[in-house]
Design a protein around this motif. Sequence first.
Motif, PDB file in Angstrom:
ATOM      1  N   HIS A   1       8.659  -1.302  -0.957  1.00 49.32           N
ATOM      2  CA  HIS A   1       8.439   0.098  -0.758  1.00 49.32           C
ATOM      3  C   HIS A   1       7.413   1.055  -1.630  1.00 49.32           C
ATOM      4  O   HIS A   1       7.254   2.135  -1.146  1.00 49.32           O
ATOM      5  N   GLN A  20      13.647  -8.706  11.135  1.00 52.09           N
ATOM      6  CA  GLN A  20      12.497  -8.134  11.645  1.00 52.09           C
ATOM      7  C   GLN A  20      12.610  -7.389  12.987  1.00 52.09           C
ATOM      8  O   GLN A  20      13.844  -7.289  13.440  1.00 52.09           O
ATOM      9  N   ALA A  42      11.254  -6.820  -0.815  1.00 54.87           N
ATOM     10  CA  ALA A  42      12.531  -7.358  -0.239  1.00 54.87           C
ATOM     11  C   ALA A  42      12.357  -7.299   1.276  1.00 54.87           C
ATOM     12  O   ALA A  42      13.032  -8.029   2.105  1.00 54.87           O
ATOM     13  N   LYS A  73      14.013  -9.367   5.058  1.00 60.31           N
ATOM     14  CA  LYS A  73      14.855  -8.312   6.030  1.00 60.31           C
ATOM     15  C   LYS A  73      14.765  -8.733   7.388  1.00 60.31           C
ATOM     16  O   LYS A  73      13.825  -9.460   7.700  1.00 60.31           O
ATOM     17  N   SER A 119       9.393  -7.615  -6.229  1.00 62.16           N
ATOM     18  CA  SER A 119      10.042  -6.412  -6.663  1.00 62.16           C
ATOM     19  C   SER A 119      11.458  -6.678  -7.119  1.00 62.16           C
ATOM     20  O   SER A 119      11.739  -7.831  -6.872  1.00 62.16           O
ATOM     21  N   LYS A 120      12.024  -5.699  -7.941  1.00 65.33           N
ATOM     22  CA  LYS A 120      13.358  -6.095  -8.309  1.00 65.33           C
ATOM     23  C   LYS A 120      14.511  -6.349  -7.346  1.00 65.33           C
ATOM     24  O   LYS A 120      15.389  -7.267  -7.309  1.00 65.33           O
ATOM     25  N   CYS A 130       5.423  -5.839   1.991  1.00 65.81           N
ATOM     26  CA  CYS A 130       7.014  -5.530   2.226  1.00 65.81           C
ATOM     27  C   CYS A 130       7.687  -4.926   0.979  1.00 65.81           C
ATOM     28  O   CYS A 130       8.768  -5.692   0.882  1.00 65.81           O
ATOM     29  N   GLN A 189       9.372 -10.447 -11.776  1.00 69.87           N
ATOM     30  CA  GLN A 189       9.694  -8.952 -11.482  1.00 69.87           C
ATOM     31  C   GLN A 189       8.495  -8.144 -12.054  1.00 69.87           C
ATOM     32  O   GLN A 189       8.092  -8.162 -13.292  1.00 69.87           O
ATOM     33  N   ILE A 190       7.951  -7.259 -11.276  1.00 66.68           N
ATOM     34  CA  ILE A 190       7.080  -6.149 -11.605  1.00 66.68           C
ATOM     35  C   ILE A 190       7.713  -4.956 -11.910  1.00 66.68           C
ATOM     36  O   ILE A 190       8.633  -4.520 -10.936  1.00 66.68           O
ATOM     37  N   GLN A 203       9.403  -1.273 -14.282  1.00 70.99           N
ATOM     38  CA  GLN A 203       9.924  -0.548 -15.231  1.00 70.99           C
ATOM     39  C   GLN A 203      10.759  -1.437 -16.042  1.00 70.99           C
ATOM     40  O   GLN A 203      10.912  -1.613 -17.367  1.00 70.99           O
ATOM     41  N   THR A 204      11.703  -2.445 -15.387  1.00 68.04           N
ATOM     42  CA  THR A 204      12.453  -3.436 -15.976  1.00 68.04           C
ATOM     43  C   THR A 204      11.805  -4.852 -15.887  1.00 68.04           C
ATOM     44  O   THR A 204      12.549  -5.655 -16.020  1.00 68.04           O
ATOM     45  N   ASP A 238       2.367  -4.872  10.156  1.00 70.24           N
ATOM     46  CA  ASP A 238       3.360  -5.940   9.841  1.00 70.24           C
ATOM     47  C   ASP A 238       2.631  -6.991   8.901  1.00 70.24           C
ATOM     48  O   ASP A 238       1.663  -7.842   9.355  1.00 70.24           O
ATOM     49  N   ALA A 239       3.389  -7.252   7.703  1.00 70.94           N
ATOM     50  CA  ALA A 239       2.895  -8.244   6.802  1.00 70.94           C
ATOM     51  C   ALA A 239       2.895  -9.628   7.083  1.00 70.94           C
ATOM     52  O   ALA A 239       2.040 -10.138   6.912  1.00 70.94           O
ATOM     53  N   HIS A 262       9.355   0.514  -9.566  1.00 64.25           N
ATOM     54  CA  HIS A 262       8.487  -0.737  -9.415  1.00 64.25           C
ATOM     55  C   HIS A 262       6.930  -0.305  -9.841  1.00 64.25           C
ATOM     56  O   HIS A 262       6.213  -1.053 -10.250  1.00 64.25           O
TER      57      HIS A 262
HETATM   58  C1  LIG Z   1      16.305   1.795 -13.977  1.00 63.58           C
HETATM   59  C2  LIG Z   1      15.932   1.286 -12.618  1.00 63.58           C
HETATM   60  C3  LIG Z   1      15.001   0.134 -13.030  1.00 63.58           C
HETATM   61  C4  LIG Z   1      14.083  -0.329 -12.178  1.00 63.58           C
HETATM   62  N1  LIG Z   1      13.152  -1.173 -12.297  1.00 63.58           N
HETATM   63  C5  LIG Z   1      12.744  -1.783 -11.284  1.00 63.58           C
HETATM   64  C6  LIG Z   1      11.647  -2.774 -11.546  1.00 63.58           C
HETATM   65  O1  LIG Z   1      11.318  -3.189 -12.848  1.00 63.58           O
HETATM   66  N2  LIG Z   1      10.958  -3.334 -10.588  1.00 63.58           N
HETATM   67  C7  LIG Z   1      11.266  -2.964  -9.166  1.00 63.58           C
HETATM   68  O2  LIG Z   1      10.737  -3.651  -8.315  1.00 63.58           O
HETATM   69  N3  LIG Z   1      12.109  -2.276  -9.020  1.00 63.58           N
HETATM   70  C8  LIG Z   1      12.921  -1.484 -10.083  1.00 63.58           C
HETATM   71  N4  LIG Z   1      13.844  -0.810  -9.475  1.00 63.58           N
HETATM   72  C9  LIG Z   1      14.313  -0.619  -8.295  1.00 63.58           C
HETATM   73  C10 LIG Z   1      13.386   0.065  -7.369  1.00 63.58           C
HETATM   74  O3  LIG Z   1      13.900   1.593  -7.566  1.00 63.58           O
HETATM   75  C11 LIG Z   1      13.416  -0.198  -5.897  1.00 63.58           C
HETATM   76  O4  LIG Z   1      14.793  -0.239  -5.362  1.00 63.58           O
HETATM   77  C12 LIG Z   1      13.062  -1.520  -5.529  1.00 63.58           C
HETATM   78  O5  LIG Z   1      11.748  -1.637  -5.902  1.00 63.58           O
HETATM   79  C13 LIG Z   1      12.697  -1.752  -3.948  1.00 63.58           C
HETATM   80  O6  LIG Z   1      12.391  -2.940  -3.916  1.00 63.58           O
HETATM   81  P1  LIG Z   1      11.710  -3.020  -2.225  1.00 63.58           P
HETATM   82  O7  LIG Z   1      10.423  -2.192  -2.100  1.00 63.58           O
HETATM   83  O8  LIG Z   1      11.175  -4.767  -2.384  1.00 63.58           O
HETATM   84  O9  LIG Z   1      12.637  -3.217  -1.284  1.00 63.58           O
HETATM   85  P2  LIG Z   1      13.168  -1.986  -0.175  1.00 63.58           P
HETATM   86  O10 LIG Z   1      13.151  -0.841  -0.612  1.00 63.58           O
HETATM   87  O11 LIG Z   1      14.055  -2.724   0.622  1.00 63.58           O
HETATM   88  O12 LIG Z   1      11.624  -2.110   0.827  1.00 63.58           O
HETATM   89  C14 LIG Z   1      11.229  -2.851   1.511  1.00 63.58           C
HETATM   90  C15 LIG Z   1      10.073  -2.453   2.335  1.00 63.58           C
HETATM   91  O13 LIG Z   1       9.699  -3.635   3.241  1.00 63.58           O
HETATM   92  C16 LIG Z   1       8.907  -3.008   4.476  1.00 63.58           C
HETATM   93  N5  LIG Z   1       9.018  -3.987   5.291  1.00 63.58           N
HETATM   94  C17 LIG Z   1       9.954  -4.912   6.017  1.00 63.58           C
HETATM   95  N6  LIG Z   1       9.406  -5.640   6.815  1.00 63.58           N
HETATM   96  C18 LIG Z   1       8.113  -5.495   6.660  1.00 63.58           C
HETATM   97  C19 LIG Z   1       7.026  -6.020   7.253  1.00 63.58           C
HETATM   98  N7  LIG Z   1       7.362  -7.195   8.400  1.00 63.58           N
HETATM   99  N8  LIG Z   1       5.827  -5.894   7.105  1.00 63.58           N
HETATM  100  C20 LIG Z   1       5.476  -5.000   6.152  1.00 63.58           C
HETATM  101  N9  LIG Z   1       6.606  -4.001   5.626  1.00 63.58           N
HETATM  102  C21 LIG Z   1       7.732  -4.514   5.840  1.00 63.58           C
HETATM  103  C22 LIG Z   1      10.226  -1.775   4.649  1.00 63.58           C
HETATM  104  O14 LIG Z   1       9.398  -0.939   5.505  1.00 63.58           O
HETATM  105  C23 LIG Z   1      10.391  -1.353   3.150  1.00 63.58           C
HETATM  106  O15 LIG Z   1       9.565  -0.328   2.779  1.00 63.58           O
HETATM  107  C24 LIG Z   1      14.677  -0.154 -10.660  1.00 63.58           C
HETATM  108  C25 LIG Z   1      15.539   0.714 -10.344  1.00 63.58           C
HETATM  109  C26 LIG Z   1      16.246   1.439 -11.441  1.00 63.58           C
HETATM  110  C27 LIG Z   1      17.183   2.450 -10.892  1.00 63.58           C
END
Ligand SMILES: Cc1cc2nc3c(=O)[nH]c(=O)nc-3n(C[C@H](O)[C@H](O)[C@H](O)COP(=O)(O)OP(=O)(O)OC[C@H]3O[C@@H](n4cnc5c(N)ncnc54)[C@H](O)[C@@H]3O)c2cc1C
Length: 344
Positions: free
Chosen positions: A287, A218, A212, A216, A246-247, A285, A268-269, A271-272, A325-326, A292
């Motif tokens: 977490h 920057q 995600a 977001k 990511s989800k 980018c 999407q990669i 658990q779900t 920074d990605a 995930h």
């Molecule tokens: C029951 C359940 C099942 C789930 N199943 C899945 C699943 O199958 N797959 C999944 O992905 N998630 C799943 N989730 C959600 C999971 O818990 C996380 O909420 C999700 O993976 C977070 O996505 P993210 O890391 O892309 O986003 P965020 O948590 O918002 O993280 C974004 C990251 O990007 C970084 N970032 C921002 N800008 C830059 C930049 N310029 N360069 C480098 N880094 C940067 C930030 O520092 C941050 O770490 C599930 C949750 C539940 C409760």
Amino acid sequence: MESILVLTHVDESGSALSRASLEAVTAGKELATRLSASLAIGIVAADADAAATSLATTGARLLAVSGEVFSQARYSTDAAACEALCRSAQPTLVLAPSSSRFARVAAGVSHRLGGVIDTHITALGGTDSVEGSRWFYRQRVEAVLSRTARPWFLLLDAGTHAPFAGAPGPVSIQPVPVDPPAPRTTVAGFRTPSKDAETIRPDAEMLFVAGAGWTKKQSDGKVHADEAGHLITDFLHASGASLGSSKSLVDQGGEGQPVLPFLTHMNQIGQTGATPRHAKGLSTCCHGEEPHVVGWRFINDRRAISLDPNCGWTRGKADVVYVADAFKVMARVNELLEKGKDSF
Ligand SMILES: Cc1cc2nc3c(=O)[nH]c(=O)nc-3n(C[C@H](O)[C@H](O)[C@H](O)COP(=O)(O)OP(=O)(O)OC[C@H]3O[C@@H](n4cnc5c(N)ncnc54)[C@H](O)[C@@H]3O)c2cc1C
């Protein structure tokens, strides 16, 4: 004493065995050696002769169902072909690739033979007996199965064995006659997306995952979704990597937030989501949260780029984490790829 039959089919060229079929051949050879069992390989093709030459060094008995009607994937003809091969070889164990073509007929064929079947087998073990491994509960629990019922059909997941690669040579094939059922389905042709439009590439060396963070705000306080889209598609184009997400990123379209247009829930990669198999993975980018990372179980070398030095990846989920920074890293990587310098 066990006797093994490996069921195979040709790829789109019609003259070579599919990669998944060659993986099943490797599994069959290994199992036959370990159990001192006989090995037969059955081929389904319009004309099996060309494909069979790649099996010259297997030392296996080769059987084939041939005919134009078997060139296309179709339940009735594929099931009839596999049934005839099984009745001819009389195996106690049947290994088959979990291709779309065989996955849909294998249970039916097993039923016709009075056998039993297990699917999604990822490994074959055991010393004197046969044990098939498969994963349950979204790849969290691994079960090891053994059965006394025979014939036992085992559908092998793709990417779990090295494809058989022996020197081609002359072979002797036993033709297996089949009176094919009158087909009710005709294949009019294939429509496939262009190479670049298809972002999910199971055979790719590398999985590239977008999180995600790409959409977001920057450091300049602005969102750069267009730039993110270009960086990602340029990288996919140059590297041939498969695209995961990511989800959070694929979900946020429904919340009216910026999204990358080429991503869907199919990417999407986790658990779900999907649990693909690739030699390497690069998360950007994202977490690295547990739900995930569950989807990364079969990625051998895991790397991540995140701004957050405390993210889940740095807490033991990745082999290498670049706290960076990605946007900048991927722009530089693309530049190097453009120059033909593979630097990673
Ligand atoms: C029951 C359940 C099942 C789930 N199943 C899945 C699943 O199958 N797959 C999944 O992905 N998630 C799943 N989730 C959600 C999971 O818990 C996380 O909420 C999700 O993976 C977070 O996505 P993210 O890391 O892309 O986003 P965020 O948590 O918002 O993280 C974004 C990251 O990007 C970084 N970032 C921002 N800008 C830059 C930049 N310029 N360069 C480098 N880094 C940067 C930030 O520092 C941050 O770490 C599930 C949750 C539940 C409760």
